[in-house]
Design an enzyme around this catalytic site. Structure first.
Site, short mmCIF file in Angstrom:
data_model
loop_
_atom_site.label_atom_id
_atom_site.label_comp_id
_atom_site.label_asym_id
_atom_site.label_seq_id
_atom_site.Cartn_x
_atom_site.Cartn_y
_atom_site.Cartn_z
N SER A 559 53.16 26.67 39.58
CA SER A 559 54.11 27.37 40.44
C SER A 559 53.36 27.91 41.67
CB SER A 559 54.82 28.48 39.65
OG SER A 559 55.96 28.93 40.33
N HIS A 678 61.09 24.33 34.80
CA HIS A 678 59.90 24.97 35.36
C HIS A 678 58.85 25.28 34.30
CE1 HIS A 678 57.90 26.74 38.76
NE2 HIS A 678 57.79 27.91 38.18
#
Length: 718
Positions: A559, A678
């Site tokens: 991320s 994610h």
């Protein structure tokens, strides 16, 4: 300030080329991605974006590109000779019972448990000394384990429960309401809920947050007006009351509501980025009354942690970068009336409440320290923790006489403890039985100097007796953003890495929260380069002190940490052998145009806000700093097709650019997980496969033809 011109979309073609890892063994056919003539103009500067078409996650062309890239990547990974050995060891080590810290709701004690290799944790419950029973089993939600439990909230008396599920790793949630005693669904499923907690008001209903359903792709379309709703049980979702966020003056990207434990107040937080929030209060005893403003600006991070009648306890970093707790009366809650309750110290405060006490957890160089206070602000005791590491929990309901906390560090699997709030005594509640000997490993905290002279801590973990010869395979892991702190915790995958003689190093970079708001702000906007400099200096420390060398160093992060890796590998490609950017923010000129990305502007700034900010972002944006003729490290980019937080287009475009411009013989591959997001809720089976590939790729490109420590593999096979 910006104009866009888009011309013809070209097709994908395949061009054969050879890649040579350290020893020439595998030939790979790179898909060469054709370009479009897309140009954005910022402050008079033209910026080409030739792979813009990959942002369309729903197009047949993008789907074909993903399929071809995966074929190429897995064709490479499948030829790594020890890939299956790694997968087998990961499965073997992973296969032990794991238990989350218990919590009490109504007449039951609930806990999460995984028997070993279950894709998702199962929620169990137990009444008194009775037999434990399954309450919710997310493994039954979908055949492939990709539907996960992402939230569970009980009404105050424990008779009702609302749980949220994620399908395919998406941030969009569905919420289902149960009669907890009977474990029966009591009404229709709520849909289209995102970035939301569930907070009950008695047994009547609950508050939740969501966005209007976007037009276009739900995975990438921008969402920037969050709304708080109240759902009354028995009513259809279409009749839910809009509480906050529906008018222009209340428009914010993130809105949340929570009800105090005594059901007296609704607390509303509203913000436009991941740092800084406004704060409002509604007296639920007077439903027709308006909102009371506690804070009318977003210059601080503040929230209500507790109340006694009208007396509010607020955690804030206003005039206190390391946070403090203040008190104020709800009738007159302006900051001018705030009084210190637990003042700021030199260490960062993260408090909790339970059993009629406050528990102030402090980070001392990223290590936990816990102090117990009474409601008069008097120190009761320091809790002597089981060791040096991270403690989590220390919270419950006011009436609780005991609750549970967990403790872990980089070489100690998490264990649970039952804490008695009156005496401060605790005993071990549960300890895992795992095929891993923590006593054979050690963690050392060091402090090194970054480029501008800043002192940065780093914890280095490895087998005892490590020879500092510069030849140890090493993973340097970092994050450095969004006020997030990296504190010591055990990881099965890191244990497997260290079993193979690997070093695992984690620096606490600026941009994180380890030293409070000042440390966070020192890594934001036009100071973001500090984060990359801290990471580079960490790598240099490991090399200078002979833990490893550039030939045996891999850098990894996910991320915002994927951005960290992307920036570091483009700025200092000579510094590492392998780069592993995961679900990364890699296009810094367009990140804010997808989903809730605009909310990250506190940390990053945006290309449109000023010419200075545009030039700064373009100066380090990984996508825009890949240069022709440079030999970049062996790179395995990882992402997922359902990531609707950091959309996979970041990774798609970065991979295409890197494959086109890579010089030398190192592979540049992208591994795209399907039906995943994610990261949160990823099935265990997929996680094991991912890390077998990541570690296999890493060791193979460090020159290993067999695993460094095959004795471990031989032992588990026998």
């Amino acid at each position: 300030m910006k104009k866009t011109a888009v011309f013809a979309l070209a097709l994908i073609s395949l061009v054969a080329c050879e890649t040579t890892p350290k020893k020439e063994r595998i030939t790979v056919n790179y898909p060469t991605t054709q370009k479009v003539d897309t140009i954005d103009t910022y402050f008079g500067t033209d910026v080409k974006d030739p792979y813009r078409w990959l942002e369309d996650d729903r197009s047949p062309e993008t789907e074909a590109w993903v399929k071809t890239q995966n074929q190429t990547t897995f064709g490479y990974l499948e030829q790594i000779p020890f890939r299956e050995e790694l997968k087998g060891r990961l499965e073997k080590l992973w296969n032990y019972e794991k238990l989350g810290s218990p919590f009490k709701e109504g007449d039951y004690t609930y806990f999460n448990k995984n028997d070993g290799l279950q894709n998702q944790y199962v929620v169990y419950r137990q009444k008194g000394d009775g037999e434990a029973e399954v309450f919710l089993d997310p493994n039954t939600f979908s055949e492939d384990g990709t539907t996960s439990l992402m939230g569970l909230s009980f009404s105050k008396d424990g008779s009702l429960a609302a749980y949220a599920i994620s399908e395919g790793g998406s941030d969009w949630r569905k919420v289902i309401v149960l009669n907890a005693e009977k474990k029966e669904i009591v009404e229709d499923t709520l849909i289209d809920i995102k970035f939301s907690n569930i907070s009950w008001k008695g047994n009547d209903g609950f508050y939740y947050s969501s966005y209007d359903k976007p037009t276009g792709s739900q995975l990438s379309a921008k969402t920037d007006q969050h709304k708080l709703y109240y759902h009354k049980l028995g009513n259809p979702q279409s009749k839910d009351e809009l509480v906050f966020g529906g008018v222009p003056s209340e428009k914010h990207r993130y809105v949340g509501g929570s009800v105090t434990e005594d059901d007296r107040y609704l607390i509303i937080s509203a913000s436009n980025s991941t740092s800084g929030n406004k704060l409002f209060l509604k007296d639920l005893a007077h439903p027709k009354g308006g909102l009371i403003t506690l804070l009318d600006h977003t210059d601080t991070d503040s929230y209500v942690i507790e109340n006694v009648g009208s007396k509010l306890y607020i955690v804030t970093n206003m005039d206190a970068p390391n946070q403090k707790i203040v008190t104020v009366d709800a009738a007159n809650p302006a900051p001018a009336n705030w009084k210190d309750f637990i003042p700021e110290t030199e260490n960062v405060l993260s408090p909790n409440t339970g059993g009629g006490y406050f528990f102030a957890e402090y980070m001392v160089d990223a290590i936990s320290k816990v102090l117990q206070y009474n409601y008069d602000g008097e120190l009761v005791r320091e809790v002597k923790l089981p060791g040096v590491g991270s403690a989590n929990g220390f919270g419950g309901k006011k009436k609780d006489k005991e609750f549970y906390f967990s403790f872990t560090n980089y070489n100690t699997p998490s264990s649970s403890y039952k804490y008695h709030v009156t005496t401060g005594d605790y005993e071990q509640y549960w300890k895992p039985e795992i095929d891993f000997n923590p006593d054979a490993y050690e963690s050392t905290q060091v402090f090194y100097t970054s480029k501008d002279g800043t002192r940065v801590p780093m914890i280095i973990t490895h087998k005892k007796g490590l020879v500092l010869n510069g030849k140890n395979p090493t993973i340097l892991y970092g994050y450095g953003g969004f006020n997030i702190s990296l504190t010591p915790s055990f990881s099965i995958v890191n244990a497997v890495w260290m079993e193979q003689g690997g070093v695992y190093a984690v620096p606490n970079l600026r941009g994180g929260g380890e030293y409070g708001k000042k440390w966070h702000d020192a890594g934001t906007k036009t100071r973001k380069q500090n984060v990359f400099d801290d990471f580079i200096a960490a790598a240099e420390y490991l090399i200078e002190n002979k833990y490893t060398s550039a030939e045996y160093l891999a850098v990894r992060g996910g991320s915002n940490g994927g951005l960290l890796v992307g920036a570091t590998m483009t700025q200092r490609p000579d510094l590492m052998r392998v780069a592993l950017p995961a679900v990364g923010v890699l296009d810094m000129l367009r990140y804010h145009t997808f989903t809730a990305g605009a909310g990250w502007s506190y940390d990053y700034g945006t290309a449109e806000e000023s010419e200075e900010m545009f030039n700064y972002l373009k100066g380090y944006s990984p996508l825009h700093n890949i240069k022709e003729g440079v030999a970049y490290p062996a790179t395995l980019i990882t992402t997922a097709d359902h990531d609707d937080r950091v959309v996979p287009a970041h990774s798609f475009k970065f991979a295409a650019e890197l494959q086109e411009k890579q010089s030398g013989t190192n592979p540049a591959l992208i591994r795209i997980e399907t039906n995943a997001g994610h990261g949160a809720g990823t099935p265990v089976s997929k996680t094991i496969e991912q890390y077998a590939d990541i570690f296999g790729f890493t060791l193979y490109n460090m020159g290993y033809e067999t695993l460094p420590n095959r004795a471990v593999l031989k032992e588990f096979k026998e």
